[in-house]
Motif scaffolding. Structure first.
Motif, mmCIF file in Angstrom:
data_model
loop_
_atom_site.group_PDB
_atom_site.id
_atom_site.type_symbol
_atom_site.label_atom_id
_atom_site.label_comp_id
_atom_site.label_asym_id
_atom_site.label_seq_id
_atom_site.Cartn_x
_atom_site.Cartn_y
_atom_site.Cartn_z
ATOM 1 N N ASP A 35 -23.829 -1.878 -31.587
ATOM 2 C CA ASP A 35 -24.613 -1.545 -32.482
ATOM 3 C C ASP A 35 -25.196 -2.658 -33.659
ATOM 4 O O ASP A 35 -26.287 -2.964 -33.782
ATOM 5 N N LEU A 36 -24.075 -3.332 -33.715
ATOM 6 C CA LEU A 36 -24.182 -4.678 -34.363
ATOM 7 C C LEU A 36 -25.151 -5.590 -33.722
ATOM 8 O O LEU A 36 -26.143 -6.146 -34.357
ATOM 9 N N LEU A 37 -24.883 -5.790 -32.209
ATOM 10 C CA LEU A 37 -25.872 -6.672 -31.628
ATOM 11 C C LEU A 37 -27.126 -6.002 -31.265
ATOM 12 O O LEU A 37 -28.027 -6.865 -31.653
ATOM 13 N N GLY A 65 -33.664 -14.199 -34.604
ATOM 14 C CA GLY A 65 -34.231 -15.175 -35.305
ATOM 15 C C GLY A 65 -34.455 -14.835 -37.130
ATOM 16 O O GLY A 65 -34.229 -15.852 -37.704
ATOM 17 N N ALA A 66 -34.559 -13.778 -37.389
ATOM 18 C CA ALA A 66 -34.365 -13.293 -38.748
ATOM 19 C C ALA A 66 -33.262 -13.065 -39.467
ATOM 20 O O ALA A 66 -32.006 -12.857 -38.648
ATOM 21 N N VAL A 67 -33.134 -13.654 -40.650
ATOM 22 C CA VAL A 67 -31.706 -13.412 -41.435
ATOM 23 C C VAL A 67 -31.693 -12.034 -41.752
ATOM 24 O O VAL A 67 -32.455 -11.646 -42.500
ATOM 25 N N HIS A 68 -30.586 -11.541 -41.483
ATOM 26 C CA HIS A 68 -30.082 -10.187 -42.069
ATOM 27 C C HIS A 68 -28.967 -10.123 -43.103
ATOM 28 O O HIS A 68 -28.084 -11.066 -42.861
ATOM 29 N N SER A 69 -29.478 -9.676 -44.199
ATOM 30 C CA SER A 69 -28.213 -9.899 -45.478
ATOM 31 C C SER A 69 -26.848 -9.031 -44.730
ATOM 32 O O SER A 69 -27.016 -7.996 -44.036
ATOM 33 N N ARG A 70 -25.866 -9.381 -45.338
ATOM 34 C CA ARG A 70 -24.594 -8.523 -45.056
ATOM 35 C C ARG A 70 -24.724 -7.256 -45.561
ATOM 36 O O ARG A 70 -24.436 -6.351 -44.956
ATOM 37 N N GLN A 71 -25.463 -6.888 -46.736
ATOM 38 C CA GLN A 71 -25.588 -5.522 -47.120
ATOM 39 C C GLN A 71 -26.286 -4.772 -46.290
ATOM 40 O O GLN A 71 -26.219 -3.628 -45.974
ATOM 41 N N GLN A 72 -27.684 -5.511 -45.768
ATOM 42 C CA GLN A 72 -28.484 -4.479 -44.663
ATOM 43 C C GLN A 72 -27.824 -4.517 -43.543
ATOM 44 O O GLN A 72 -27.851 -3.250 -42.951
ATOM 45 N N HIS A 80 -22.414 4.084 -47.504
ATOM 46 C CA HIS A 80 -21.603 4.364 -48.400
ATOM 47 C C HIS A 80 -20.172 4.147 -47.981
ATOM 48 O O HIS A 80 -19.239 4.495 -48.198
ATOM 49 N N PHE A 81 -19.971 2.862 -47.009
ATOM 50 C CA PHE A 81 -18.912 2.299 -46.357
ATOM 51 C C PHE A 81 -18.135 1.765 -47.653
ATOM 52 O O PHE A 81 -18.703 0.826 -48.321
ATOM 53 N N PHE A 82 -16.758 1.956 -47.490
ATOM 54 C CA PHE A 82 -15.904 1.474 -48.869
ATOM 55 C C PHE A 82 -14.908 0.690 -47.987
ATOM 56 O O PHE A 82 -13.848 0.341 -48.828
ATOM 57 N N GLY A 83 -14.900 0.243 -46.865
ATOM 58 C CA GLY A 83 -13.576 -0.526 -46.244
ATOM 59 C C GLY A 83 -14.141 -2.038 -46.562
ATOM 60 O O GLY A 83 -15.054 -2.283 -47.291
ATOM 61 N N PRO A 84 -13.113 -2.902 -46.272
ATOM 62 C CA PRO A 84 -13.164 -4.293 -46.433
ATOM 63 C C PRO A 84 -14.532 -4.967 -45.842
ATOM 64 O O PRO A 84 -14.922 -4.380 -44.685
ATOM 65 N N THR A 85 -15.276 -5.808 -46.522
ATOM 66 C CA THR A 85 -16.295 -6.157 -46.056
ATOM 67 C C THR A 85 -16.181 -7.550 -44.927
ATOM 68 O O THR A 85 -16.958 -7.847 -43.968
ATOM 69 N N LYS A 86 -14.870 -7.658 -44.858
ATOM 70 C CA LYS A 86 -14.296 -8.720 -43.823
ATOM 71 C C LYS A 86 -14.352 -8.096 -42.454
ATOM 72 O O LYS A 86 -14.384 -8.873 -41.373
ATOM 73 N N THR A 87 -14.486 -6.763 -42.410
ATOM 74 C CA THR A 87 -14.663 -6.111 -41.187
ATOM 75 C C THR A 87 -15.936 -6.612 -40.436
ATOM 76 O O THR A 87 -15.977 -6.792 -39.099
ATOM 77 N N LEU A 88 -16.981 -6.826 -41.291
ATOM 78 C CA LEU A 88 -18.253 -7.484 -40.602
ATOM 79 C C LEU A 88 -17.981 -8.994 -39.745
ATOM 80 O O LEU A 88 -18.288 -8.989 -39.021
ATOM 81 N N ASP A 89 -17.264 -9.707 -40.623
ATOM 82 C CA ASP A 89 -16.922 -11.258 -40.008
ATOM 83 C C ASP A 89 -16.264 -11.132 -38.889
ATOM 84 O O ASP A 89 -16.186 -11.680 -37.952
ATOM 85 N N THR A 120 -25.672 -16.987 -35.638
ATOM 86 C CA THR A 120 -25.452 -17.944 -36.447
ATOM 87 C C THR A 120 -25.311 -17.345 -38.121
ATOM 88 O O THR A 120 -26.078 -16.542 -38.271
ATOM 89 N N THR A 121 -24.870 -18.324 -38.953
ATOM 90 C CA THR A 121 -24.538 -17.787 -40.404
ATOM 91 C C THR A 121 -25.439 -18.507 -41.085
ATOM 92 O O THR A 121 -25.595 -19.505 -41.067
ATOM 93 N N ALA A 122 -26.054 -17.559 -41.741
ATOM 94 C CA ALA A 122 -26.971 -18.108 -43.072
ATOM 95 C C ALA A 122 -26.020 -18.049 -44.402
ATOM 96 O O ALA A 122 -25.949 -16.957 -44.968
ATOM 97 N N ARG A 123 -25.585 -19.176 -44.839
ATOM 98 C CA ARG A 123 -24.542 -19.548 -45.876
ATOM 99 C C ARG A 123 -25.072 -18.632 -47.086
ATOM 100 O O ARG A 123 -25.982 -18.908 -47.609
ATOM 101 N N GLY A 124 -24.040 -17.882 -47.429
ATOM 102 C CA GLY A 124 -24.277 -17.041 -48.641
ATOM 103 C C GLY A 124 -25.374 -15.958 -48.586
ATOM 104 O O GLY A 124 -25.500 -15.257 -49.561
ATOM 105 N N VAL A 125 -26.042 -15.631 -47.525
ATOM 106 C CA VAL A 125 -26.942 -14.678 -47.190
ATOM 107 C C VAL A 125 -26.395 -13.560 -45.994
ATOM 108 O O VAL A 125 -26.114 -12.513 -46.523
ATOM 109 N N GLY A 126 -26.256 -14.138 -44.880
ATOM 110 C CA GLY A 126 -25.966 -12.946 -43.772
ATOM 111 C C GLY A 126 -25.971 -13.757 -42.531
ATOM 112 O O GLY A 126 -25.497 -14.938 -42.150
#
Length: 245
Positions: free
Chosen positions: A168-170, A178-185, A194-203, A220-226
């Protein structure tokens, strides 16, 4: 698909309206049972809260069912078996006790509409058969092939086994490579608003994908964005987005 949400609590109604909107639903919200019974929004399905300020949601359900076969899903904090049985016996098609996630609600909506044969409002008119959606064609990005119909991916012809969440993530990142998607998106789309788990699960999932795809340059990581999906060795601007079908 148009939904009628009958719910007076803003703390519930606003996140639901926003979350369902992300999944392509149009939500008309009213705060009272009377407004729900007199609404002219022509919804395809009703989401019905029970603790309404003017009347019990069970009475609203009874009235709606007496005059229409419209699918009804009750959403309530009343989780006792007697309440669930009463709601279902009065004609509700499903019953969800709070708290619940938007992704689960979307799955229930789709299951109910499949089971009841409900059709979206509007053209092609009452009773017209729904057009079967075309099967999505596999998406090719360099050596990466994503088949959403079979939920399989191949890199340079080699099938790569992913967990459901990794796929699902891929697939989400590949919608606009090529577009940067924010962590929240990403969290809202792949997990839940309404996911309340640790955000590190994305990483952790990004790290697993990089490893399984065989090259960390795929994500690739867009530092500070996603994060963004790229084809290693190609500029992001050269990667076309997925063609809608």
């Amino acid at each position: 698909m148009r939904l009628l949400l009958i719910e007076d609590d803003d703390r519930i109604a606003q996140p639901l309206t926003e979350g369902l909107g992300r999944y392509g639903f149009t939500v008309d919200r009213v705060r009272t049972g009377a407004a729900g019974l007199t609404s002219d929004s022509s919804p395809d399905l009703v989401l019905l809260g029970l603790g309404l300020p003017d009347m019990d949601g069970l009475d609203v359900c009874r009235s709606l069912r007496a005059r229409s076969p419209i699918p009804i899903i009750m959403i309530t904090a009343r989780g006792e078996e007697a309440d669930r049985v009463a709601g279902l016996e009065l004609g509700a098609d499903d019953y969800m006790a709070k708290p619940f996630g938007v992704r689960e609600l979307v799955a229930r909506i789709r299951a109910v509409t499949r089971r009841t044969g409900a059709l979206p409002a509007g053209p092609p008119g009452p009773g017209a058969p729904a057009a079967a959606p075309a099967a999505p064609a596999p998406q090719q990005l360099g050596p990466l092939r994503i088949d959403r119909r079979t939920r399989q991916i191949h890199v340079a012809g080699r099938e790569v086994a992913l967990s459901p969440r990794e796929f699902d993530l891929l697939a989400f990142l590949a919608q606009d490579p090529g577009a940067v998607h924010s962590r929240q998106q990403i969290m809202d789309a792949v997990w839940d608003p309404h996911f309340f788990g640790p955000t590190k699960t994305l990483d952790a999932h990004v790290a697993a994908l990089r490893r399984k795809l065989g090259d960390p340059g795929w994500i690739t990581t867009a530092r500070g964005v996603g994060f963004r999906l790229t084809v290693p060795g190609e500029p992001a601007s050269a990667i076309p987005p997925e063609t809608p079908r």
